[in-house]
Design a protein around this motif. Structure first.
Motif, PDB file in Angstrom:
ATOM      1  N   GLN A 149       0.655  -1.115   0.077  1.00 62.36           N
ATOM      2  CA  GLN A 149      -0.091   0.174  -0.053  1.00 62.36           C
ATOM      3  C   GLN A 149       0.851   1.209  -0.040  1.00 62.36           C
ATOM      4  OE1 GLN A 149      -2.676  -0.407   3.352  1.00 62.36           O
ATOM      5  NE2 GLN A 149      -3.525  -2.102   2.655  1.00 62.36           N
ATOM      6  N   TYR A 150       1.955   1.249   0.741  1.00 66.32           N
ATOM      7  CA  TYR A 150       2.909   2.427   0.920  1.00 66.32           C
ATOM      8  C   TYR A 150       3.332   2.723  -0.445  1.00 66.32           C
ATOM      9  CZ  TYR A 150       7.562   4.424   1.811  1.00 66.32           C
ATOM     10  OH  TYR A 150       8.501   5.519   1.684  1.00 66.32           O
ATOM     11  N   LEU A 151       3.785   1.333  -1.084  1.00 67.49           N
ATOM     12  CA  LEU A 151       4.375   1.647  -2.648  1.00 67.49           C
ATOM     13  C   LEU A 151       3.472   2.289  -3.429  1.00 67.49           C
ATOM     14  CD1 LEU A 151       6.566  -1.741  -2.922  1.00 67.49           C
ATOM     15  CD2 LEU A 151       7.257   0.473  -2.367  1.00 67.49           C
ATOM     16  N   THR A 152       2.443   2.046  -3.448  1.00 65.72           N
ATOM     17  CA  THR A 152       1.412   2.797  -4.378  1.00 65.72           C
ATOM     18  C   THR A 152       1.334   4.154  -4.232  1.00 65.72           C
ATOM     19  OG1 THR A 152      -0.426   2.530  -2.861  1.00 65.72           O
ATOM     20  CG2 THR A 152      -0.296   0.860  -4.542  1.00 65.72           C
ATOM     21  N   LEU A 153       1.816   4.723  -3.017  1.00 65.41           N
ATOM     22  CA  LEU A 153       1.829   6.125  -2.782  1.00 65.41           C
ATOM     23  C   LEU A 153       3.023   6.812  -3.257  1.00 65.41           C
ATOM     24  CD1 LEU A 153       0.299   6.168   0.805  1.00 65.41           C
ATOM     25  CD2 LEU A 153      -0.806   6.738  -1.239  1.00 65.41           C
ATOM     26  N   VAL A 154       4.324   6.156  -3.440  1.00 68.00           N
ATOM     27  CA  VAL A 154       5.499   6.593  -3.681  1.00 68.00           C
ATOM     28  C   VAL A 154       5.925   6.386  -5.104  1.00 68.00           C
ATOM     29  CG1 VAL A 154       6.225   6.648  -1.191  1.00 68.00           C
ATOM     30  CG2 VAL A 154       6.617   4.436  -2.607  1.00 68.00           C
ATOM     31  N   ARG A 155       5.264   5.402  -5.902  1.00 62.87           N
ATOM     32  CA  ARG A 155       5.901   4.744  -7.325  1.00 62.87           C
ATOM     33  C   ARG A 155       4.580   5.081  -8.134  1.00 62.87           C
ATOM     34  NH1 ARG A 155       9.023  -0.912  -6.135  1.00 62.87           N
ATOM     35  NH2 ARG A 155      10.737  -0.038  -4.862  1.00 62.87           N
ATOM     36  N   ALA A 156       4.942   5.585  -9.299  1.00 64.16           N
ATOM     37  CA  ALA A 156       4.052   5.880 -10.245  1.00 64.16           C
ATOM     38  C   ALA A 156       3.858   4.744 -11.355  1.00 64.16           C
ATOM     39  CB  ALA A 156       4.395   7.013 -11.017  1.00 64.16           C
ATOM     40  N   ASP A 157       5.028   3.726 -11.514  1.00 62.07           N
ATOM     41  CA  ASP A 157       4.932   2.734 -12.504  1.00 62.07           C
ATOM     42  C   ASP A 157       4.522   1.485 -11.851  1.00 62.07           C
ATOM     43  OD1 ASP A 157       5.670   0.625 -14.291  1.00 62.07           O
ATOM     44  OD2 ASP A 157       7.814   1.394 -14.441  1.00 62.07           O
ATOM     45  N   GLN A 159       4.363  -1.367 -12.888  1.00 59.79           N
ATOM     46  CA  GLN A 159       5.073  -2.745 -12.870  1.00 59.79           C
ATOM     47  C   GLN A 159       6.153  -2.872 -11.761  1.00 59.79           C
ATOM     48  OE1 GLN A 159       7.215  -2.249 -16.884  1.00 59.79           O
ATOM     49  NE2 GLN A 159       5.364  -3.196 -17.864  1.00 59.79           N
ATOM     50  N   GLU A 160       6.539  -1.575 -11.070  1.00 60.22           N
ATOM     51  CA  GLU A 160       7.390  -1.642 -10.038  1.00 60.22           C
ATOM     52  C   GLU A 160       6.634  -2.415  -8.834  1.00 60.22           C
ATOM     53  OE1 GLU A 160       8.871   2.132  -9.238  1.00 60.22           O
ATOM     54  OE2 GLU A 160      10.379   2.010 -11.091  1.00 60.22           O
ATOM     55  N   LEU A 161       5.346  -1.999  -8.892  1.00 57.69           N
ATOM     56  CA  LEU A 161       4.437  -2.773  -7.588  1.00 57.69           C
ATOM     57  C   LEU A 161       4.269  -4.239  -7.633  1.00 57.69           C
ATOM     58  CD1 LEU A 161       1.713   0.104  -7.586  1.00 57.69           C
ATOM     59  CD2 LEU A 161       4.011  -0.076  -6.309  1.00 57.69           C
ATOM     60  N   SER A 162       4.540  -4.781  -8.820  1.00 56.37           N
ATOM     61  CA  SER A 162       4.361  -6.206  -8.896  1.00 56.37           C
ATOM     62  C   SER A 162       5.741  -7.090  -8.570  1.00 56.37           C
ATOM     63  CB  SER A 162       3.977  -6.615 -10.500  1.00 56.37           C
ATOM     64  OG  SER A 162       4.995  -6.198 -11.297  1.00 56.37           O
ATOM     65  N   GLU A 163       6.762  -6.355  -8.225  1.00 55.67           N
ATOM     66  CA  GLU A 163       7.837  -7.142  -7.682  1.00 55.67           C
ATOM     67  C   GLU A 163       7.493  -8.166  -6.668  1.00 55.67           C
ATOM     68  OE1 GLU A 163       9.956  -3.570  -4.965  1.00 55.67           O
ATOM     69  OE2 GLU A 163      10.377  -3.793  -7.001  1.00 55.67           O
ATOM     70  N   GLN A 164       8.397  -9.145  -6.543  1.00 53.54           N
ATOM     71  CA  GLN A 164       8.383 -10.106  -5.555  1.00 53.54           C
ATOM     72  C   GLN A 164       9.134  -9.807  -4.043  1.00 53.54           C
ATOM     73  OE1 GLN A 164       6.543 -12.887  -6.173  1.00 53.54           O
ATOM     74  NE2 GLN A 164       6.710 -13.515  -3.761  1.00 53.54           N
ATOM     75  N   LEU A 165       8.363  -9.882  -3.318  1.00 51.22           N
ATOM     76  CA  LEU A 165       8.922  -9.449  -2.141  1.00 51.22           C
ATOM     77  C   LEU A 165       9.426 -10.739  -1.326  1.00 51.22           C
ATOM     78  CD1 LEU A 165       6.453  -6.728  -0.735  1.00 51.22           C
ATOM     79  CD2 LEU A 165       8.751  -6.381  -1.686  1.00 51.22           C
ATOM     80  N   PRO A 166      10.435 -10.700  -0.406  1.00 47.61           N
ATOM     81  CA  PRO A 166      10.811 -11.937   0.183  1.00 47.61           C
ATOM     82  C   PRO A 166       9.698 -12.466   1.341  1.00 47.61           C
ATOM     83  CG  PRO A 166      12.232 -10.087   0.887  1.00 47.61           C
ATOM     84  CD  PRO A 166      11.293  -9.666  -0.272  1.00 47.61           C
ATOM     85  N   GLU A 167       9.696 -13.794   1.310  1.00 46.10           N
ATOM     86  CA  GLU A 167       8.657 -14.287   2.241  1.00 46.10           C
ATOM     87  C   GLU A 167       9.434 -14.481   3.671  1.00 46.10           C
ATOM     88  OE1 GLU A 167       7.222 -17.937   0.861  1.00 46.10           O
ATOM     89  OE2 GLU A 167       6.160 -17.011  -0.977  1.00 46.10           O
ATOM     90  N   ASP A 168      10.973 -14.566   3.669  1.00 44.40           N
ATOM     91  CA  ASP A 168      11.655 -14.768   4.756  1.00 44.40           C
ATOM     92  C   ASP A 168      11.281 -13.576   5.673  1.00 44.40           C
ATOM     93  OD1 ASP A 168      14.370 -14.451   6.514  1.00 44.40           O
ATOM     94  OD2 ASP A 168      14.035 -16.610   6.369  1.00 44.40           O
ATOM     95  N   ALA A 180      12.399   1.596   2.347  1.00 47.11           N
ATOM     96  CA  ALA A 180      11.283   2.683   2.523  1.00 47.11           C
ATOM     97  C   ALA A 180      11.771   4.206   2.781  1.00 47.11           C
ATOM     98  CB  ALA A 180      10.448   2.447   3.758  1.00 47.11           C
ATOM     99  N   ALA A 181      11.309   5.149   2.431  1.00 45.76           N
ATOM    100  CA  ALA A 181      11.740   6.459   2.513  1.00 45.76           C
ATOM    101  C   ALA A 181      11.734   6.766   4.212  1.00 45.76           C
ATOM    102  CB  ALA A 181      10.852   7.599   1.868  1.00 45.76           C
TER     103      ALA A 181
END
Length: 234
Positions: A149-157, A159-168, A180-181
């Motif tokens: 949710q935070y990334l949707t506020l700071v990134r316009a692209d 495609q960048e929001l679909s990146e895989q985040l680590p599960e560990d 994060a900023a």
């Protein structure tokens, strides 16, 4: 368990597993790189990165480029992270470009400014979690949701929001803290947390705080460019 490490003061915080490229131009740190390159094959080429609490990242110089006596003194934060050198490129001017990766956290016990051209420190290794438990995994899932949710506020692209985040959970906690900023002070507090669950809980609070601030800025009924002030010449 303690160890002695070369130390590189920086105006940023390094986390385990995160990539940190460095451009080395000061002679004292060129000497550090040469020391690392000359280590026997198979020896980890590792140095400590510690965020600066007060002072200069680059030693100030006077007329003729000579260092100002005492001008390079810095106050360091207590907790840092080692950087393992993965790639070294020597430049024509004698400097170096490095690719490093954060490896393990430590607490600075004492700093030695005299025994080498660069700072060295006696450090104590900090514990790392051995594996996630159910409560930590649930916290990690909450952090992933809030971070997206935070990334949707700071990134316009999109495609960048679909990146895989680590599960560990531990890896995730370090990635969120580094990307994060946040202020250096916030990042430093997160680096110093020994427990993954506690770090994730702190990140939930910080991400909710930052998201609320971003929503307020977006609600201001004037272009953001009109809120900017001319940069200071100093």
């Amino acid at each position: 368990m303690t160890a002695r490490l070369p130390v590189f003061p920086l105006g940023t915080v390094l986390f385990p597993g995160l990539v940190l490229p460095l451009h080395i131009f000061e002679e004292r740190y060129r000497a550090l790189v040469r020391h690392l390159v000359e280590l026997p094959e198979g020896t980890p080429r590792e140095f400590g990165v510690v965020a600066i609490q007060a002072g200069w990242e680059v030693a100030p110089t006077g007329p003729g480029g000579r260092p100002i006596p005492g001008g390079g003194a810095v106050t360091l934060h207590e907790v840092g992270c080692t950087a393992e050198v993965r790639q070294v490129t020597e430049l024509d001017d004698g400097g170096f470009d490095l690719v490093t990766v954060g490896r393990r956290r430590f607490r600075v016990a004492s700093v030695d400014e005299a025994s080498a051209p660069y700072l060295t420190a006696e450090v104590e290794w900090l514990p790392e979690p051995t594996g996630p438990d159910e409560s930590t995994s649930l916290l990690a899932a909450r952090v992933i949701a809030v971070f997206r949710q935070y990334l949707t506020l700071v990134r316009a692209d999109e495609q960048e929001l679909s990146e895989q985040l680590p599960e560990d959970p531990t890896v995730l906690s370090h990635l969120v803290a580094a990307t994060a900023a946040l202020t250096v002070a916030d990042r430093q507090r997160l680096l110093a947390v020994d427990d993954t669950a506690a770090r994730l809980r702190a990140e939930l609070r910080m991400l909710n705080r930052e998201a609320a601030l971003l929503r307020q800025v977006r609600a201001v009924p004037v272009p953001l460019t009109e809120l900017a002030t001319p940069p200071s010449p100093n």
